[in-house]
Design an enzyme around this catalytic site. Structure first.
Site, PDB file in Angstrom:
ATOM      1  CD  GLU A 115      -2.671  -1.809   2.489  1.00  0.00           C
ATOM      2  OE1 GLU A 115      -3.781  -1.147   2.039  1.00  0.00           O
ATOM      3  OE2 GLU A 115      -1.698  -1.456   3.336  1.00  0.00           O
ATOM      4  CD  GLU A 135      -3.146  -6.180   4.157  1.00  0.00           C
ATOM      5  OE1 GLU A 135      -2.384  -5.094   4.895  1.00  0.00           O
ATOM      6  OE2 GLU A 135      -3.226  -6.716   3.000  1.00  0.00           O
TER       7      GLU A 135
END
Length: 261
Positions: A115, A135
């Site tokens: 990210e 995640e």
């Protein structure tokens, strides 16, 4: 000449090469997993970068042939988060700098590291680089851009696949699906990113900055708003000293001397 501006023991290092700032995440023993301290340091570095008229472009990379493996999970269990309110993961994902930022990716760019890369404007990746949003495998959500920014950088189906499977993908996949600009040989991502940065830094800094601004902000503009909202931003560039210098330099067959004004 290079100039080191951070202590060599710091978790984030900076180095100036001409008009380019190189930022290095420096926890190679932990695959550059991000800590709260790194986020706080990055906030200061990025603010200084935007405020320094002598710096036109920044490159972010990782030490030890890894970009960033995401959040430091040991710190997370202690209640620490590698983010700043209003600025996001590593003080970058919610508030990128106004000037161009290039990611130079070797090894892993996973979770928050991926990210962080998505928060950059351009990506140069080694052919051995690996990307992913794992995640969900840890019972978490890729909330620093994996489920919001990634769909804007690639196809919805690809973003959905990456976010829901948590699998890793290679550099060829990243280039094919639009979130990697250039793939280079293993070990040469930083060199490739610096070459790209120097190409950008040779251009008018005000024009580059406003070009980025329009590209980013126009994503939220309607078709009827595009020309109206672009006009005052572009007008400042065309009326600038740099615009006149660019024309003079072309006529005189010399390299322009930019002032950013």
């Amino acid at each position: 000449m290079s100039e080191n501006t951070e202590p060599q023991t710091a978790e984030v290092l900076t180095e100036v090469q001409g008009n380019v700032l190189v930022i290095t995440l420096n926890r190679p023993e932990a695959k550059n997993a991000a800590t709260q301290n790194m986020a706080q340091t990055m906030a200061r570095i990025l603010d200084d970068f935007d405020a320094n008229d002598d710096l036109f472009v920044a490159v972010i990379t990782g030490a030890g042939k890894t970009f960033c493996a995401g959040m430091d999970l040991k710190g997370f269990l202690r209640g620490e988060r590698p983010s700043i309110d209003g600025r996001g993961f590593l003080s970058l994902t919610e508030a990128p700098p106004k000037k161009p930022l290039i990611a130079a990716v070797e090894g892993y760019a996973l979770a928050g590291g991926f990210e962080t890369m998505l928060a950059c404007d351009l990506v140069v990746a080694a052919d051995t680089a690996k990307f992913g949003t794992p995640e969900v495998k840890r019972g978490l959500v890729a909330a620093a851009g994996g489920v919001t920014v990634l769909p804007q950088r690639t196809h919805r189906a690809i973003a959905m696949e990456m976010a829901l499977t948590g699998n890793m993908y290679d550099a060829e996949f990243g280039q094919k699906h639009g979130f990697v600009n250039t793939v280079v040989e293993d070990g040469s991502a930083l060199d490739g990113a610096l070459e790209l940065a120097q190409t950008i830094a040779a251009n008018g800094p005000l024009a580059v900055k406003v070009s980025k601004q329009v590209i980013v902000e126009s994503q939220d503009w309607t078709n009827d708003e595009v020309w109206q909202k672009q006009a005052p931003l572009i007008a400042d560039v065309f009326e600038s000293e740099d615009a006149k210098e660019g024309s003079r330099a072309f006529a005189e067959k010399r390299a322009p001397q930019w002032t950013g004004r």
